[in-house]
Design an enzyme around this catalytic site. Structure first.
Site, short mmCIF file in Angstrom:
data_model
loop_
_atom_site.label_atom_id
_atom_site.label_comp_id
_atom_site.label_asym_id
_atom_site.label_seq_id
_atom_site.Cartn_x
_atom_site.Cartn_y
_atom_site.Cartn_z
N LYS A 11 0.81 -1.17 -0.06
CA LYS A 11 0.00 -0.09 0.04
C LYS A 11 0.90 1.13 0.12
O LYS A 11 2.13 1.19 0.18
CB LYS A 11 -0.98 0.01 1.17
CG LYS A 11 -1.80 -1.21 1.28
CD LYS A 11 -2.70 -1.25 2.47
CE LYS A 11 -3.62 -2.33 2.48
NZ LYS A 11 -4.53 -2.20 3.77
N TYR A 51 -13.06 -3.11 -2.28
CA TYR A 51 -13.51 -3.09 -0.79
C TYR A 51 -14.80 -3.05 -0.84
O TYR A 51 -15.47 -2.24 -0.13
CB TYR A 51 -13.00 -1.72 -0.43
CG TYR A 51 -11.41 -2.10 0.23
CD1 TYR A 51 -10.90 -2.94 0.82
CD2 TYR A 51 -10.56 -0.93 -0.36
CE1 TYR A 51 -9.53 -3.08 1.23
CE2 TYR A 51 -9.10 -1.01 0.04
CZ TYR A 51 -8.51 -2.08 0.52
OH TYR A 51 -7.28 -2.40 0.95
N PHE A 59 -15.27 4.13 7.93
CA PHE A 59 -13.75 4.38 7.62
C PHE A 59 -13.73 4.22 6.17
O PHE A 59 -12.59 4.62 5.57
CB PHE A 59 -12.77 3.30 8.24
CG PHE A 59 -13.02 2.03 8.01
CD1 PHE A 59 -12.43 1.32 6.94
CD2 PHE A 59 -13.43 1.09 9.07
CE1 PHE A 59 -12.47 0.02 6.61
CE2 PHE A 59 -13.89 -0.09 8.44
CZ PHE A 59 -13.28 -0.61 7.63
N ARG A 87 -1.17 -14.87 4.30
CA ARG A 87 -1.74 -14.05 5.29
C ARG A 87 -0.78 -14.29 6.70
O ARG A 87 -1.03 -13.54 7.67
CB ARG A 87 -3.35 -14.66 5.32
CG ARG A 87 -3.99 -13.76 4.36
CD ARG A 87 -5.34 -14.04 4.51
NE ARG A 87 -6.05 -13.45 5.54
CZ ARG A 87 -6.33 -11.97 5.60
NH1 ARG A 87 -6.09 -11.51 4.40
NH2 ARG A 87 -6.96 -11.69 6.79
N THR A 93 -4.76 -7.48 10.98
CA THR A 93 -5.01 -6.29 10.49
C THR A 93 -4.47 -4.94 10.97
O THR A 93 -3.59 -4.17 10.41
CB THR A 93 -6.68 -5.76 10.17
OG1 THR A 93 -7.32 -6.99 9.44
CG2 THR A 93 -6.83 -4.41 9.62
N ARG A 104 3.30 -6.82 9.37
CA ARG A 104 2.78 -5.71 10.04
C ARG A 104 3.37 -5.86 11.57
O ARG A 104 3.49 -4.77 12.21
CB ARG A 104 1.32 -6.18 9.91
CG ARG A 104 0.51 -5.60 8.70
CD ARG A 104 -0.73 -6.15 8.72
NE ARG A 104 -1.49 -5.91 7.38
CZ ARG A 104 -2.63 -6.34 7.00
NH1 ARG A 104 -3.18 -7.27 7.80
NH2 ARG A 104 -3.30 -6.31 5.97
N ASN A 114 -1.56 -0.22 7.39
CA ASN A 114 -0.83 -1.35 7.78
C ASN A 114 -0.06 -2.18 6.54
O ASN A 114 0.17 -3.54 6.43
CB ASN A 114 -2.03 -2.36 8.26
CG ASN A 114 -3.28 -2.81 7.32
OD1 ASN A 114 -2.91 -2.43 6.07
ND2 ASN A 114 -4.09 -3.38 7.45
N HIS A 117 -1.69 -5.43 1.46
CA HIS A 117 -3.11 -6.14 1.45
C HIS A 117 -2.70 -7.57 0.72
O HIS A 117 -1.95 -7.85 0.15
CB HIS A 117 -4.07 -5.36 0.38
CG HIS A 117 -5.04 -6.40 -0.09
ND1 HIS A 117 -6.32 -6.36 0.58
CD2 HIS A 117 -5.00 -7.41 -1.10
CE1 HIS A 117 -7.16 -7.43 0.07
NE2 HIS A 117 -6.38 -8.04 -1.04
N GLU A 128 -9.58 -10.49 -7.06
CA GLU A 128 -8.55 -9.39 -7.09
C GLU A 128 -7.60 -9.63 -8.43
O GLU A 128 -7.16 -8.78 -8.96
CB GLU A 128 -7.79 -9.47 -5.70
CG GLU A 128 -8.85 -8.89 -4.61
CD GLU A 128 -8.24 -9.40 -3.32
OE1 GLU A 128 -8.84 -9.18 -2.15
OE2 GLU A 128 -7.16 -9.99 -3.18
P1 CMP Z 1 -7.01 -5.01 4.88
O1 CMP Z 1 -7.32 -5.68 5.81
O2 CMP Z 1 -6.01 -4.99 4.00
O3 CMP Z 1 -8.34 -4.24 4.07
C1 CMP Z 1 -8.99 -3.54 4.46
C2 CMP Z 1 -8.43 -2.33 5.19
O4 CMP Z 1 -9.17 -1.32 5.65
C3 CMP Z 1 -7.44 -2.75 6.14
O5 CMP Z 1 -6.71 -3.39 5.64
C4 CMP Z 1 -6.99 -1.42 6.59
O6 CMP Z 1 -6.12 -0.70 5.88
C5 CMP Z 1 -8.32 -0.53 6.40
N1 CMP Z 1 -9.16 -0.67 7.78
C6 CMP Z 1 -9.79 -1.68 8.56
N2 CMP Z 1 -10.13 -1.08 9.68
C7 CMP Z 1 -10.16 0.17 9.53
C8 CMP Z 1 -10.45 1.17 10.68
N3 CMP Z 1 -11.33 1.03 11.72
N4 CMP Z 1 -10.18 2.15 10.19
C9 CMP Z 1 -9.46 2.57 9.14
N5 CMP Z 1 -8.86 1.70 8.27
C10 CMP Z 1 -9.26 0.59 8.63
#
Ligand code: CMP
Length: 157
Positions: A11, A51, A59, A87, A93, A104, A114, A117, A128
């Site tokens: 990212k 998404y 968010f 993963r 996350t 991470r 984070n 992806h 994807e």
């Molecule tokens: P990922 O799990 O790759 O895909 C969904 C993304 O949404 C996650 O990584 C974060 O980058 C983002 N994300 C998830 N939860 C939140 C949150 N509460 N606030 C902001 N970003 C979020």
């Protein structure tokens, strides 16, 4: 060999923090096979589909604009049970809760920023892959070190 594909994005925060090489290196050293890689700006259309399951969450607008502040580095990795393996190497996350030793866990403190992806299911990986790569961007080739990565039995399945 019964392999899967997993789509990985480094990212914008991973790119800005100079972690692209580190992230690629972790997947390479694990024994996964890189079959596609490119840098790209993610459009509104791609992100809305990517998404779709987060549409409507508070968010979501922040997530979308964060994913567009810089290019992403998109990769396709191949291996046996590749989705679960990627993963595990990625970590959960929220960066500050991710296991030490994961990408991470070692480099991120944030839930949004984070770094990476990783496809979370076989269905997501197929969706994807289609959203990001054309068939001529995906390479089928023999990786000679595979005989030292998988047993004969694993390679014949
Ligand atoms: P990922 O799990 O790759 O895909 C969904 C993304 O949404 C996650 O990584 C974060 O980058 C983002 N994300 C998830 N939860 C939140 C949150 N509460 N606030 C902001 N970003 C979020």
């Amino acid at each position: 060999m019964n392999t899967q594909h997993s789509v990985v994005l480094v990212k914008p925060d991973g790119l800005q923090r100079g972690l692209v090489g580190e992230i690629i290196s972790r997947f390479e050293r694990k024994g996964l096979k890189l079959v596609a890689i490119k840098m790209m700006n993610l459009t509104d259309q791609i992100l809305d589909e990517w998404y779709a399951h987060h549409q409507g969450k508070p968010f979501f607008p922040r997530l979308k604009s964060f994913m567009q502040v810089a290019p992403n580095v998109a990769m396709l990795w191949e291996g046996v049970d590749c989705i679960d393996t990627v993963r595990k190497l990625t970590g959960v996350t929220k960066g500050r809760e991710a296991e030490a030793g994961s990408i991470r866990g070692d480099f991120s403190m944030s839930q949004q920023l984070n770094l990476i992806h990783a496809s979370d299911s076989a269905e997501a990986a197929v969706k994807e892959e289609k959203l990001i790569f054309t068939s001529d961007e995906i390479f089928a080739y023999q990786k000679d070190s595979e005989v030292f990565i998988y047993s004969e039995e694993e390679r014949s399945q």
